[in-house]
Design a protein around this motif. Structure first.
Motif, PDB file in Angstrom:
ATOM      1  N   LEU A  51     -84.163  -3.896  -5.987  1.00  0.00           N
ATOM      2  CA  LEU A  51     -84.159  -3.635  -4.550  1.00  0.00           C
ATOM      3  C   LEU A  51     -82.801  -3.152  -4.071  1.00  0.00           C
ATOM      4  O   LEU A  51     -82.714  -2.290  -3.191  1.00  0.00           O
ATOM      5  CB  LEU A  51     -84.571  -4.900  -3.795  1.00  0.00           C
ATOM      6  CG  LEU A  51     -85.980  -5.425  -4.072  1.00  0.00           C
ATOM      7  CD1 LEU A  51     -86.283  -6.614  -3.186  1.00  0.00           C
ATOM      8  CD2 LEU A  51     -87.021  -4.346  -3.886  1.00  0.00           C
ATOM      9  N   ALA A  52     -81.749  -3.703  -4.634  1.00  0.00           N
ATOM     10  CA  ALA A  52     -80.406  -3.264  -4.258  1.00  0.00           C
ATOM     11  C   ALA A  52     -80.211  -1.787  -4.599  1.00  0.00           C
ATOM     12  O   ALA A  52     -79.621  -1.026  -3.828  1.00  0.00           O
ATOM     13  CB  ALA A  52     -79.361  -4.123  -4.969  1.00  0.00           C
ATOM     14  N   LYS A  53     -80.702  -1.373  -5.746  1.00  0.00           N
ATOM     15  CA  LYS A  53     -80.598   0.035  -6.135  1.00  0.00           C
ATOM     16  C   LYS A  53     -81.444   0.911  -5.209  1.00  0.00           C
ATOM     17  O   LYS A  53     -81.030   2.010  -4.838  1.00  0.00           O
ATOM     18  CB  LYS A  53     -81.045   0.207  -7.584  1.00  0.00           C
ATOM     19  CG  LYS A  53     -80.103  -0.429  -8.604  1.00  0.00           C
ATOM     20  CD  LYS A  53     -80.634  -0.271 -10.027  1.00  0.00           C
ATOM     21  CE  LYS A  53     -79.681  -0.907 -11.036  1.00  0.00           C
ATOM     22  NZ  LYS A  53     -80.198  -0.799 -12.424  1.00  0.00           N
ATOM     23  N   ALA A  54     -82.622   0.425  -4.865  1.00  0.00           N
ATOM     24  CA  ALA A  54     -83.492   1.205  -3.984  1.00  0.00           C
ATOM     25  C   ALA A  54     -82.859   1.394  -2.609  1.00  0.00           C
ATOM     26  O   ALA A  54     -82.988   2.460  -1.998  1.00  0.00           O
ATOM     27  CB  ALA A  54     -84.839   0.505  -3.848  1.00  0.00           C
ATOM     28  N   GLU A  55     -82.185   0.373  -2.107  1.00  0.00           N
ATOM     29  CA  GLU A  55     -81.563   0.466  -0.783  1.00  0.00           C
ATOM     30  C   GLU A  55     -80.331   1.358  -0.776  1.00  0.00           C
ATOM     31  O   GLU A  55     -80.002   1.954   0.243  1.00  0.00           O
ATOM     32  CB  GLU A  55     -81.183  -0.934  -0.295  1.00  0.00           C
ATOM     33  CG  GLU A  55     -82.372  -1.829  -0.003  1.00  0.00           C
ATOM     34  CD  GLU A  55     -81.977  -3.290   0.075  1.00  0.00           C
ATOM     35  OE1 GLU A  55     -80.775  -3.570   0.228  1.00  0.00           O
ATOM     36  OE2 GLU A  55     -82.869  -4.157  -0.032  1.00  0.00           O
ATOM     37  N   SER A  56     -79.651   1.440  -1.896  1.00  0.00           N
ATOM     38  CA  SER A  56     -78.380   2.169  -1.932  1.00  0.00           C
ATOM     39  C   SER A  56     -78.543   3.661  -2.201  1.00  0.00           C
ATOM     40  O   SER A  56     -77.649   4.443  -1.884  1.00  0.00           O
ATOM     41  CB  SER A  56     -77.457   1.565  -2.991  1.00  0.00           C
ATOM     42  OG  SER A  56     -78.034   1.685  -4.282  1.00  0.00           O
ATOM     43  N   THR A  57     -79.676   4.067  -2.775  1.00  0.00           N
ATOM     44  CA  THR A  57     -79.839   5.475  -3.107  1.00  0.00           C
ATOM     45  C   THR A  57     -80.267   6.293  -1.899  1.00  0.00           C
ATOM     46  O   THR A  57     -80.974   5.797  -1.008  1.00  0.00           O
ATOM     47  CB  THR A  57     -80.869   5.662  -4.234  1.00  0.00           C
ATOM     48  OG1 THR A  57     -80.956   7.055  -4.560  1.00  0.00           O
ATOM     49  CG2 THR A  57     -82.248   5.164  -3.814  1.00  0.00           C
TER      50      THR A  57
END
Length: 452
Positions: free
Chosen positions: A233-239
Motif C-alpha cells: 500500500l505504501a508503494k501504491a500511494e507513493s507512485t
C-alpha cells in the motif's frame, strides 16, 4: 446515537439528583465562604470545597449563570488564606482524577477524552485533560496498562510535570497565561464535560486491568502478512503511475481476501473462538461527513458495520479483528489518494466571482466516497466468486454467513437506534471530479461482500 443520548441524559439526571441530595443534607449555604472554608466548627473544609465544585458543575449543566459565577468566585477566593486555596486545589485535581477514572469505566480511552475536550472547547482544555490523565495513570503499574493505551499516552506526551499536586492549579495557570479565575473556569468546564459523557462500547481493557490473553493481538492478524500488505500500500500511494498503483494494490487485495477466507475456514474446522470486536477511528475536519461516508463504504465492503458519532468526531466500527484491520488500512490509503486528488483539482469561481473551494471539495469527497462504494461492490462479487469456488461453496458460504450474522447482532446490540443523515451536494463540478478521481483510485485491501 439514540441509546447513547438516552444514557447520557440519564447520567446527567443522576448527577443532578446527587447534587440535590447533597444540598438537602444540611450543608452550609454557599454565600458564606468562611463557613465553607474557614469556620473552626466545620467538619471538613475539603468536603465543602467538593460540594461547591459539584454545585458549579450542576449550575454549568443547567446554564444557571448566576449560580455558576457564585460558585466559581468561592473556589477562586478559597477563603482562609493560602491553606484555603490549597484545599480547593486538592479538591479540584481530585475531582478531575475521579471523573477520568469514571470515564475509563464508561468505555472512553485517553486519546478520545483529549479529542472531545478539544472539540467541545479549546486546545487549552485538551492540555488540561492530558494532565488529568497523566496524574490519574499514576495509580497503575505499567504491567496493568494495555499496550494500546500506553501508545496513546506516549503520543499525548502525558507526563506529570508539576512538583506537587497542591501547586498544580497555580503552575498550570502560569503555563497557560491564565489568572486563578480563568483556571477555575476551565477546570469546571472539563469536569462538566467528563461528568456528562455517555457510556460507549469498550474497545479494550481499562487502565489497571491485569494483562491477559484477551488483550494480546488476535491470532488471525498474521503480522508478516500485514507487513507485506502495508508495504504494498505504501508503494501504491507513493507512485504517480496508475498502472503501478493498481499492480501493488491488486496484490495487497489478494493477500487480504485469501487471509480472511483461510481464517474463516480455520475457525470453522478447529472450533476456535472468534467474536466480533469494536474499533473507533477518528475523523477530522474539514469535510468530516464525506470522509465518514468513505470509511462507511470501506467498512461495509469488508463485512463490518460503521456508525458516525458526530459530536465526538469518530466512527465506531464493528467486525472481526482481521476485517477491522483491513478496513482501517484501506480507508487510510484511499483517504490519502482522495486528498491528493482533491487538492490537485482546481475549482472555478461561480458566475458571481465567488470562491467555491469549500463546496467543490465537499462535493468532490462525497462523490469520491460514493463511487468507491460502487467499485468495491462490483469488485467484491468477482473476488468472492473466485474464492468461494476454490474453497468450496458448500463449506465456505455457511461460515461467512454465520460471521455476517454475528457482526450484525453485535452492531445492533450496541446501536439499537440510529439516525441517518444525507450529505448535501451543491457543486456539480466537484461531484464530477470526485467520481473521476474515484475511478482512478487504487482499491487497497480485501474485497468481501457487504451486508446491510
Amino acid at each position: 446515537m439514540g441509546k447513547n443520548s438516552r444514557q447520557g441524559h440519564k447520567a446527567k439526571r443522576k448527577a443532578a439528583e446527587a447534587t440535590q441530595r447533597r444540598r438537602a443534607g444540611g450543608a452550609p449555604g454557599v454565600d458564606d465562604p468562611m463557613r465553607l472554608f474557614g469556620a473552626p466548627r466545620s467538619p471538613s473544609q475539603r468536603q465543602f470545597a467538593e460540594q461547591i465544585i459539584d454545585q458549579a458543575i450542576h449550575a454549568r449543566h443547567l446554564e444557571e449563570a448566576a449560580e455558576l459565577e457564585r460558585c466559581r468566585a468561592l473556589l477562586t477566593a478559597g477563603a482562609g488564606g493560602t491553606a484555603g486555596t490549597q484545599v480547593v486545589n486538592r479538591a479540584l485535581l481530585a475531582s478531575l482524577l475521579r471523573e477520568v477514572e469514571h470515564a475509563w469505566r464508561r468505555g472512553w480511552q485517553p486519546a478520545e477524552l483529549v479529542r472531545v475536550a478539544r472539540r467541545e472547547y479549546t486546545t487549552r482544555h485538551g492540555r488540561l485533560m492530558v494532565d488529568a490523565i497523566a496524574a490519574q495513570m499514576r495509580s497503575y503499574s505499567t504491567a496493568t496498562v494495555d499496550r494500546r493505551l500506553q501508545s496513546q499516552l506516549a503520543a499525548l506526551d502525558a507526563q506529570v510535570w508539576w512538583e506537587h499536586d497542591d501547586h498544580y492549579v497555580s503552575v498550570w495557570g502560569d503555563r497557560q497565561g491564565l489568572d486563578r479565575a480563568g483556571v477555575i473556569a476551565t477546570m469546571i468546564e472539563v469536569l462538566h464535560l467528563l461528568a456528562t459523557l455517555p457510556p460507549i462500547e469498550p474497545v479494550g481493557p481499562m487502565p489497571g486491568t491485569a494483562m491477559s490473553a484477551a488483550v494480546t493481538p488476535p491470532a488471525d492478524l498474521d503480522q508478516r502478512r500485514l507487513d507485506r500488505v502495508r508495504a504494498l500500500l505504501a508503494k501504491a500511494e507513493s507512485t504517480d503511475f496508475p498502472e503501478e498503483a493498481d499492480a501493488f494494490t491488486a496484490k495487497a487485495q489478494e493477500l487480504m481476501a485469501r487471509h480472511r477466507i483461510d481464517h474463516a475456514l480455520l475457525v470453522a474446522t478447529t472450533g476456535e473462538r472468534d467474536r466480533p470486536a469494536t474499533r473507533r477511528v477518528s475523523i477530522d475536519n474539514p469535510y468530516e461527513a464525506p470522509k465518514t461516508l468513505l470509511l462507511q463504504v470501506v467498512a461495509e465492503a469488508n463485512s463490518c458495520r460503521a456508525v458516525w458519532m458526530k459530536r465526538f468526531g469518530f466512527t465506531t466500527i464493528v467486525g472481526f479483528p482481521a476485517d477491522l484491520e483491513s478496513t482501517e488500512l484501506l480507508f487510510t490509503s484511499l483517504l490519502v489518494q482522495a486528498t491528493r486528488a482533491m487538492t490537485q483539482a482546481k475549482p472555478s469561481t461561480d458566475k458571481y466571482g465567488r470562491n467555491t473551494t469549500r463546496s467543490f471539495r465537499q462535493s468532490f469527497l462525497t462523490a469520491y466516497a460514493s463511487r468507491i462504494g460502487e467499485r468495491l461492490s462490483a469488485a467484491t462479487e468477482g473476488v468472492d466468486r473466485e474464492m468461494t469456488a476454490s474453497a468450496g461453496a458448500a463449506q465456505l458460504l455457511p461460515v461467512l454467513a454465520a460471521r455476517d450474522d454475528a457482526v450484525r447482532d453485535a452492531f445492533e446490540k450496541q446501536f439499537p437506534e440510529l439516525t441517518r443523515h444525507a450529505t448535501a451536494i451543491n457543486n456539480r463540478e466537484g461531484w464530477a471530479s470526485g467520481r473521476a478521481a474515484a475511478d482512478q483510485a487504487s482499491l487497497h485491501g480485501r474485497q468481501t461482500v457487504a451486508h446491510e
